[in-house]
Design a protein around this motif. Structure first.
Motif, mmCIF file in Angstrom:
data_model
loop_
_atom_site.group_PDB
_atom_site.id
_atom_site.type_symbol
_atom_site.label_atom_id
_atom_site.label_comp_id
_atom_site.label_asym_id
_atom_site.label_seq_id
_atom_site.Cartn_x
_atom_site.Cartn_y
_atom_site.Cartn_z
ATOM 1 N N LYS A 86 0.810 -1.224 0.000
ATOM 2 C CA LYS A 86 0.000 0.000 0.000
ATOM 3 C C LYS A 86 0.838 1.265 0.000
ATOM 4 O O LYS A 86 0.455 2.277 -0.610
ATOM 5 C CB LYS A 86 -0.911 -0.011 1.233
ATOM 6 C CG LYS A 86 -1.999 1.052 1.217
ATOM 7 C CD LYS A 86 -2.979 0.823 0.099
ATOM 8 C CE LYS A 86 -4.137 1.814 0.141
ATOM 9 N NZ LYS A 86 -5.089 1.617 -0.973
ATOM 10 N N ARG A 87 1.992 1.240 0.654
ATOM 11 C CA ARG A 87 2.804 2.460 0.751
ATOM 12 C C ARG A 87 3.334 2.904 -0.602
ATOM 13 O O ARG A 87 3.688 4.077 -0.783
ATOM 14 C CB ARG A 87 3.954 2.254 1.735
ATOM 15 C CG ARG A 87 5.006 1.271 1.282
ATOM 16 C CD ARG A 87 6.052 1.051 2.355
ATOM 17 N NE ARG A 87 7.054 0.080 1.939
ATOM 18 C CZ ARG A 87 7.994 -0.384 2.744
ATOM 19 N NH1 ARG A 87 8.063 0.032 4.004
ATOM 20 N NH2 ARG A 87 8.876 -1.270 2.305
ATOM 21 N N HIS A 88 3.439 1.983 -1.553
ATOM 22 C CA HIS A 88 3.878 2.358 -2.897
ATOM 23 C C HIS A 88 2.745 3.014 -3.678
ATOM 24 O O HIS A 88 2.984 3.864 -4.533
ATOM 25 C CB HIS A 88 4.384 1.122 -3.646
ATOM 26 C CG HIS A 88 5.621 0.525 -3.053
ATOM 27 N ND1 HIS A 88 6.825 1.198 -2.999
ATOM 28 C CD2 HIS A 88 5.839 -0.679 -2.450
ATOM 29 C CE1 HIS A 88 7.736 0.443 -2.420
ATOM 30 N NE2 HIS A 88 7.166 -0.699 -2.064
ATOM 31 N N GLU A 89 1.505 2.640 -3.346
ATOM 32 C CA GLU A 89 0.350 3.233 -4.016
ATOM 33 C C GLU A 89 -0.009 4.591 -3.413
ATOM 34 O O GLU A 89 -0.286 5.553 -4.133
ATOM 35 C CB GLU A 89 -0.850 2.294 -3.899
ATOM 36 C CG GLU A 89 -0.638 0.921 -4.530
ATOM 37 C CD GLU A 89 -1.789 -0.025 -4.207
ATOM 38 O OE1 GLU A 89 -2.734 0.398 -3.490
ATOM 39 O OE2 GLU A 89 -1.742 -1.187 -4.676
ATOM 40 N N GLU A 90 -0.015 4.666 -2.079
ATOM 41 C CA GLU A 90 -0.358 5.908 -1.378
ATOM 42 C C GLU A 90 0.619 6.122 -0.226
ATOM 43 O O GLU A 90 0.320 5.805 0.927
ATOM 44 C CB GLU A 90 -1.790 5.839 -0.837
ATOM 45 C CG GLU A 90 -2.864 5.695 -1.889
ATOM 46 C CD GLU A 90 -4.254 5.647 -1.280
ATOM 47 O OE1 GLU A 90 -4.756 6.723 -0.884
ATOM 48 O OE2 GLU A 90 -4.819 4.549 -1.192
#
Length: 344
Positions: A107-111
């Motif tokens: 998720k941290r790569h997306e947001e």
């Protein structure tokens, strides 16, 4: 980083296993998720490398420090606000640190900023006017700059604002300006000064907080004495005579009076008091020694110290280093610098 429970196993009422640790996330995932968010993320009871977590804890610390400075306990939002923030962003299947790590890895790569606090969201609406600028980290007086710290501990000697003054510049510090306090406490101070007036005068200036606000809106801070400026300002508003001597400063709460803390070159406390002049007198011998040492270091020469030199020396040159001379009957020590300054 997981919610654990103790399991008890019995057979026909006879304990077979008395206290076995099990992961509670498999038994009650909803409660486990709630506890993980509250304990790990909201309360910070979690050892993790995630950058958002450390950034958020730092931001919370800054707002808590602002509460300390402003002497208020209503600036930081409550835990429920923080819980709702995480609850809305973290999926239902995240019930432990291991689950979180697995989800956040993708998720941290997306947001990347999904879980980052913003300063504005941590401040209660009723305290939005409170800013760090009102509670500065330093106090300037001419070329000098002093560290400022805060203590919210009613009854303690240093409760309130403390200005740290290096010993070697103590003789250069003037009391001018300190009577105005820092911006964040100035209105409280002026209010208490008005309340300290004798009753025949005070009754013309009520409610005191209103007159304090009007005075500060129409005056330039740090221009002259606060009591003299306030007396003139109040008299202009109403016309009833007020003099600086009418204010009873002894009735002002201690936390509204600045504490002066004198420190050595290692920032260790030597002495502190509310009265700057009393401190200066108390530490006069140490101040003299500190100035001498600073002069020696600035000149790059070893100290001669003590009573040195020849009383009648007259070689037309200033002394090679700082020293004391006795028995002089005429000026025979050459040209001396008019001033010597050192900054903290």
């Amino acid at each position: 980083a997981a919610v654990m429970a103790y399991e008890r196993v019995t057979l026909y009422g006879v304990p077979i296993v008395a206290q076995r640790k099990v992961n509670y996330g498999r038994i009650d995932p909803e409660t486990s998720r709630d506890l993980f968010i509250r304990n790990a993320l909201v309360e910070g009871d979690w050892r993790t490398h995630h950058q958002f977590f450390h950034d958020n804890r730092k931001l919370l610390g800054e707002v808590e420090e602002l509460e300390h400075r402003a002497r208020r306990r209503d600036i930081l939002v409550d835990d429920e606000t923080l819980f709702d923030f995480y609850d809305q962003r973290i999926p239902a299947e995240v019930v432990s640190g291991a689950h979180f790590d697995s989800w956040w890895k993708k998720k941290r790569h997306e947001e990347p900023e999904l879980l980052n606090f913003e300063h504005s969201m941590l401040i209660n609406e009723s305290a939005e006017a409170v800013t760090k600028d009102d509670y500065p980290d330093s106090w300037r007086q001419g070329k000098l700059k002093f560290k400022v710290t805060y203590q919210f501990e009613p009854g303690a000697d240093a409760d309130g604002v403390t200005v740290h003054i290096p010993l070697q510049v103590l003789n250069q510090v003037s009391s001018e300006g300190f009577d105005w306090q820092i911006p964040g406490l100035r209105e409280q101070l002026v209010t208490e000064l008005i309340r300290s007036l004798p009753k025949p005068i005070r009754r013309n200036y009520v409610p005191a907080p209103n007159f304090a606000a009007r005075f500060l809106d129409s005056t330039v801070p740090l221009q002259g004495s606060l009591t003299a400026s306030l007396a003139a300002g109040l008299q202009r508003m109403v016309g009833v005579p007020v003099e600086a001597a009418d204010f009873d400063t002894g009735r002002i709460p201690d936390h509204l009076k600045i504490t002066f803390r004198v420190v050595d070159e290692r920032r260790r406390k030597l002495a502190e008091a509310k009265d700057l002049e009393a401190l200066r007198l108390q530490l006069k011998p140490k101040t003299r020694a500190a100035i001498s040492k600073a002069f020696e270091e600035a000149a790059g020469r070893p100290a001669r110290g003590g009573k040195g030199g020849r009383a009648g020396a007259d070689d037309g040159q200033p002394p090679a280093g700082p020293e004391q001379r006795t028995g002089l009957t005429s000026w025979t020590i050459g040209t001396l610098p008019r001033t010597f300054e050192t900054l903290p």
